[in-house]
Design a protein around this motif. Structure first.
Motif, PDB file in Angstrom:
ATOM      1  N   TYR A 247       0.867  -1.181   0.000  1.00 17.07           N
ATOM      2  CA  TYR A 247       0.000   0.000   0.000  1.00 17.07           C
ATOM      3  C   TYR A 247       0.895   1.219   0.000  1.00 17.07           C
ATOM      4  O   TYR A 247       2.079   1.121   0.332  1.00 17.07           O
ATOM      5  CB  TYR A 247      -0.990  -0.006   1.172  1.00 17.07           C
TER       6      TYR A 247
ATOM      7  N   GLY B 289      13.880   2.430   2.259  1.00 18.61           N
ATOM      8  CA  GLY B 289      12.964   1.730   1.353  1.00 18.61           C
ATOM      9  C   GLY B 289      11.774   2.643   1.086  1.00 18.61           C
ATOM     10  O   GLY B 289      11.897   3.868   1.129  1.00 18.61           O
ATOM     11  N   LYS B 290      10.605   2.041   0.848  1.00 16.00           N
ATOM     12  CA  LYS B 290       9.439   2.840   0.430  1.00 16.00           C
ATOM     13  C   LYS B 290       9.076   3.905   1.474  1.00 16.00           C
ATOM     14  O   LYS B 290       8.892   5.074   1.143  1.00 16.00           O
ATOM     15  CB  LYS B 290       8.250   1.917   0.172  1.00 16.00           C
ATOM     16  N   ILE B 291       8.984   3.487   2.749  1.00 19.21           N
ATOM     17  CA  ILE B 291       8.528   4.440   3.770  1.00 19.21           C
ATOM     18  C   ILE B 291       9.636   5.454   4.106  1.00 19.21           C
ATOM     19  O   ILE B 291       9.391   6.664   4.153  1.00 19.21           O
ATOM     20  CB  ILE B 291       8.043   3.688   5.037  1.00 19.21           C
TER      21      ILE B 291
ATOM     22  N   TYR C  38      20.807   6.165   6.076  1.00 16.89           N
ATOM     23  CA  TYR C  38      21.627   4.955   6.054  1.00 16.89           C
ATOM     24  C   TYR C  38      20.796   3.771   5.549  1.00 16.89           C
ATOM     25  O   TYR C  38      19.663   3.559   5.990  1.00 16.89           O
ATOM     26  CB  TYR C  38      22.184   4.625   7.442  1.00 16.89           C
ATOM     27  N   ASP C  39      21.356   3.052   4.600  1.00 20.02           N
ATOM     28  CA  ASP C  39      20.761   1.800   4.104  1.00 20.02           C
ATOM     29  C   ASP C  39      21.886   1.050   3.401  1.00 20.02           C
ATOM     30  O   ASP C  39      22.805   1.680   2.857  1.00 20.02           O
ATOM     31  CB  ASP C  39      19.619   2.098   3.110  1.00 20.02           C
TER      32      ASP C  39
ATOM     33  N   HIS D  84      21.440  -0.503   0.710  1.00 16.09           N
ATOM     34  CA  HIS D  84      21.179  -0.270  -0.717  1.00 16.09           C
ATOM     35  C   HIS D  84      20.827   1.195  -0.903  1.00 16.09           C
ATOM     36  O   HIS D  84      19.727   1.614  -0.536  1.00 16.09           O
ATOM     37  CB  HIS D  84      20.026  -1.151  -1.202  1.00 16.09           C
TER      38      HIS D  84
ATOM     39  N   PRO E 267      13.041  -3.378   8.173  1.00 11.25           N
ATOM     40  CA  PRO E 267      12.254  -4.525   8.663  1.00 11.25           C
ATOM     41  C   PRO E 267      12.894  -5.078   9.934  1.00 11.25           C
ATOM     42  O   PRO E 267      14.053  -4.767  10.235  1.00 11.25           O
ATOM     43  CB  PRO E 267      12.364  -5.546   7.531  1.00 11.25           C
TER      44      PRO E 267
ATOM     45  N   THR F 161      18.636  -6.663  12.654  1.00 15.05           N
ATOM     46  CA  THR F 161      18.107  -5.360  13.090  1.00 15.05           C
ATOM     47  C   THR F 161      17.456  -5.435  14.479  1.00 15.05           C
ATOM     48  O   THR F 161      17.029  -4.417  15.009  1.00 15.05           O
ATOM     49  CB  THR F 161      17.081  -4.796  12.085  1.00 15.05           C
TER      50      THR F 161
ATOM     51  N   CYS G 298       8.343   3.877  13.695  1.00  6.21           N
ATOM     52  CA  CYS G 298       7.077   3.466  13.053  1.00  6.21           C
ATOM     53  C   CYS G 298       7.328   2.199  12.252  1.00  6.21           C
ATOM     54  O   CYS G 298       6.628   1.943  11.264  1.00  6.21           O
ATOM     55  CB  CYS G 298       6.550   4.574  12.134  1.00  6.21           C
TER      56      CYS G 298
ATOM     57  N   ARG H  16       9.120  -1.542  13.535  1.00  7.54           N
ATOM     58  CA  ARG H  16       8.801  -2.686  14.385  1.00  7.54           C
ATOM     59  C   ARG H  16       9.381  -2.451  15.784  1.00  7.54           C
ATOM     60  O   ARG H  16      10.525  -2.015  15.927  1.00  7.54           O
ATOM     61  CB  ARG H  16       9.381  -3.989  13.813  1.00  7.54           C
TER      62      ARG H  16
ATOM     63  N   ASP I  65       5.217   4.357  17.416  1.00 10.96           N
ATOM     64  CA  ASP I  65       3.978   3.726  16.968  1.00 10.96           C
ATOM     65  C   ASP I  65       4.014   2.237  17.263  1.00 10.96           C
ATOM     66  O   ASP I  65       2.976   1.585  17.305  1.00 10.96           O
ATOM     67  CB  ASP I  65       3.766   3.965  15.464  1.00 10.96           C
TER      68      ASP I  65
ATOM     69  N   HIS J 217       0.230   1.172  17.220  1.00 11.49           N
ATOM     70  CA  HIS J 217       0.540   0.522  15.933  1.00 11.49           C
ATOM     71  C   HIS J 217      -0.565   0.857  14.935  1.00 11.49           C
ATOM     72  O   HIS J 217      -1.282  -0.031  14.453  1.00 11.49           O
ATOM     73  CB  HIS J 217       0.703  -0.990  16.097  1.00 11.49           C
TER      74      HIS J 217
ATOM     75  N   PHE K 211      -0.238   2.682   9.873  1.00 13.99           N
ATOM     76  CA  PHE K 211      -0.748   2.174   8.590  1.00 13.99           C
ATOM     77  C   PHE K 211      -2.225   2.486   8.390  1.00 13.99           C
ATOM     78  O   PHE K 211      -2.742   2.365   7.284  1.00 13.99           O
ATOM     79  CB  PHE K 211      -0.587   0.638   8.529  1.00 13.99           C
TER      80      PHE K 211
HETATM   81  P1  NAD Z   1      11.022  -1.647   2.390  1.00 13.34           P
HETATM   82  O1  NAD Z   1      11.300  -3.086   2.243  1.00 13.34           O
HETATM   83  O2  NAD Z   1      10.561  -0.850   1.220  1.00 13.34           O
HETATM   84  O3  NAD Z   1      12.305  -0.908   3.008  1.00 13.34           O
HETATM   85  C1  NAD Z   1      13.069  -1.422   4.038  1.00 13.34           C
HETATM   86  C2  NAD Z   1      14.484  -0.888   3.850  1.00 13.34           C
HETATM   87  O4  NAD Z   1      15.255  -1.251   4.989  1.00 13.34           O
HETATM   88  C3  NAD Z   1      15.202  -1.466   2.611  1.00 13.34           C
HETATM   89  O5  NAD Z   1      15.694  -0.423   1.803  1.00 13.34           O
HETATM   90  C4  NAD Z   1      16.340  -2.287   3.214  1.00 13.34           C
HETATM   91  O6  NAD Z   1      17.507  -2.301   2.410  1.00 13.34           O
HETATM   92  C5  NAD Z   1      16.564  -1.554   4.523  1.00 13.34           C
HETATM   93  N1  NAD Z   1      17.280  -2.314   5.533  1.00 13.34           N
HETATM   94  C6  NAD Z   1      17.180  -3.629   5.846  1.00 13.34           C
HETATM   95  N2  NAD Z   1      18.037  -3.934   6.849  1.00 13.34           N
HETATM   96  C7  NAD Z   1      18.691  -2.785   7.160  1.00 13.34           C
HETATM   97  C8  NAD Z   1      19.693  -2.450   8.101  1.00 13.34           C
HETATM   98  N3  NAD Z   1      20.199  -3.373   8.928  1.00 13.34           N
HETATM   99  N4  NAD Z   1      20.126  -1.182   8.163  1.00 13.34           N
HETATM  100  C9  NAD Z   1      19.620  -0.231   7.323  1.00 13.34           C
HETATM  101  N5  NAD Z   1      18.675  -0.483   6.411  1.00 13.34           N
HETATM  102  C10 NAD Z   1      18.212  -1.753   6.337  1.00 13.34           C
HETATM  103  O7  NAD Z   1       9.938  -1.551   3.587  1.00 13.34           O
HETATM  104  P2  NAD Z   1       8.949  -0.332   3.917  1.00 13.34           P
HETATM  105  O8  NAD Z   1       7.665  -0.511   3.179  1.00 13.34           O
HETATM  106  O9  NAD Z   1       9.685   0.936   3.808  1.00 13.34           O
HETATM  107  O10 NAD Z   1       8.621  -0.660   5.452  1.00 13.34           O
HETATM  108  C11 NAD Z   1       9.638  -0.633   6.450  1.00 13.34           C
HETATM  109  C12 NAD Z   1       9.118  -1.333   7.698  1.00 13.34           C
HETATM  110  O11 NAD Z   1       8.064  -0.550   8.273  1.00 13.34           O
HETATM  111  C13 NAD Z   1       8.460  -2.692   7.418  1.00 13.34           C
HETATM  112  O12 NAD Z   1       9.402  -3.744   7.429  1.00 13.34           O
HETATM  113  C14 NAD Z   1       7.429  -2.852   8.507  1.00 13.34           C
HETATM  114  O13 NAD Z   1       7.935  -3.671   9.524  1.00 13.34           O
HETATM  115  C15 NAD Z   1       7.225  -1.425   9.022  1.00 13.34           C
HETATM  116  N6  NAD Z   1       5.840  -0.958   8.846  1.00 13.34           N
HETATM  117  C16 NAD Z   1       5.166  -0.481   9.914  1.00 13.34           C
HETATM  118  C17 NAD Z   1       3.877  -0.002   9.757  1.00 13.34           C
HETATM  119  C18 NAD Z   1       3.103   0.575  10.908  1.00 13.34           C
HETATM  120  O14 NAD Z   1       1.863   0.651  10.842  1.00 13.34           O
HETATM  121  N7  NAD Z   1       3.749   1.052  11.953  1.00 13.34           N
HETATM  122  C19 NAD Z   1       3.270  -0.056   8.500  1.00 13.34           C
HETATM  123  C20 NAD Z   1       3.997  -0.530   7.418  1.00 13.34           C
HETATM  124  C21 NAD Z   1       5.292  -0.994   7.590  1.00 13.34           C
END
Ligand code: NAD
Length: 326
Positions: free
Chosen positions: A99, A152-154, A172-173, A175, A204, A209, A230, A232, A256, A293, A296
């Protein structure tokens, strides 16, 4: 095609009906999570749809397969409640959801602003007609450095939103993403930890992590640091957070998600005796904002979570694959 959906909330039912019709599926919705106790009810269904309280362990995966249920889609982005490795080994197909990241990103920025402006204290005071200013002087984002862990996306969306506030943004990431470099400077985790006024996690939950934020890292952060989570709960060691707030090293927490939330969040506990001492203790601090939580939880996201879940099982059955397969 028959799907059994677990942990279905009232607000999801409308969307289950809509997409059952669209994908020509028969869907049964129940409120409980899937456990070994109710496992038998999956018999006769092709796939299951779950949320985070259904812990899909390797034993449960084996049992589901033996009942001829080969597909599972989780209506969550995170999938740390599912044994993915074992699922791959036995050919049990899993999908997560998709989403727009905007809702979680907006919630993240809201927690940052509420933390910087002591909004929890201001709100408490308003309830008792206390309109004083003492202790409420805030800080402005445009004077601060924000460190984003996980782009990543968020994380990316948070960075884009923050870029309009004039703050310095570090990222920091493992990738690196070229879009992010328009607004933020990539650096190592250590620099984020030692140089940021606000640190926000968007990775994640993985073995690497777990407890990313611990005593050792908090001790090296800037005084008065604001920590935002926001992603985990288990990314931050709750005991270390408590020690950091008690020592006044941490200026504010906007969370959150929190370690140990699973038996509490998304339930009405008003008349219960709450036994989670750590969350209750953290919640009472004036500079700690906890939301349940719910980052989302928007109209757009909920509809998409249900749609993706049904679509994934439909596509697994029809084509052998799904675009949200993990
Ligand atoms: P995503 O997969 O698009 O991005 C995650 C990013 O984290 C990736 O770019 C990955 O390379 C990076 N990453 C992984 N391990 C890492 C590390 N050790 N150090 C630095 N970067 C690292 O995921 P997303 O959609 O951006 O979501 C991120 C997290 O947010 C999800 O995994 C989920 O657990 C959490 N989330 C929470 C809610 C909420 O309601 N609070 C809602 C959606 C997602």
């Amino acid at each position: 095609m028959k799907i059994l959906a677990f942990e279905v909330r009232e607000d999801e039912k409308l969307y289950f009906e809509k997409y059952a019709a669209q994908y020509n599926c028969e869907i049964t919705c129940i409120e409980d999570p899937l456990t070994f106790n109710n496992l038998k009810i999956v018999e006769g269904y092709d796939g299951i749809s779950i949320l985070g309280k259904s812990h899909i362990t390797c034993d449960l995966e084996d049992s589901l397969k033996s009942l001829n249920v080969n597909f599972c889609s989780t209506r969550t982005v995170g999938f740390d409640h599912i044994d993915i490795t074992h699922a791959h080994e036995i050919g049990f197909k899993i999908a997560n959801t998709n989403y727009p990241p905007t809702g979680v990103a907006e919630h993240t920025v809201m927690l940052m602003l509420m933390s910087l402006r002591h909004y929890k204290q201001a709100m408490w005071r308003g309830h008792v007609n206390d309109y004083s200013l003492g202790g409420l002087q805030g800080r402005e984002l445009n004077t601060l450095t924000v460190g984003i862990v996980g782009t990543g996306k968020i994380g990316q969306c948070v960075i884009k939103y923050l870029s309009n506030f004039g703050c310095k943004i570090l990222a920091y990431d493992m990738h690196e993403n070229t879009d992010v470099t328009k607004y933020a400077k990539y650096t190592d985790l250590d620099t984020i930890i030692t140089s940021s006024d606000i640190i926000s996690l968007h990775t994640p939950l993985l073995e690497g992590t777990y407890h990313l934020i611990n005593d050792e890292k908090i001790n090296r952060m800037k005084d008065n640091v604001v920590l935002i989570n926001c992603a985990r709960g288990e990314l931050m060691d709750i005991d270390a957070l408590i020690r950091g707030v008690e020592a006044k090293k941490i200026g504010a927490l906007g969370l959150d998600v929190i370690e140990g939330e699973k038996d509490l969040y998304h339930q009405d506990k008003r008349t219960d005796i709450i036994s989670n001492q750590k969350i209750a203790y953290l919640r009472q601090f004036p500079n700690v904002i906890l939301t349940q939580h719910m980052a989302f939880y928007t109209d757009i996201a909920v509809e998409s979570m249900v749609k993706c879940s049904i679509e994934a099982i439909h596509d697994f059955i029809k084509t052998g694959n799904s675009k949200t397969s993990i």
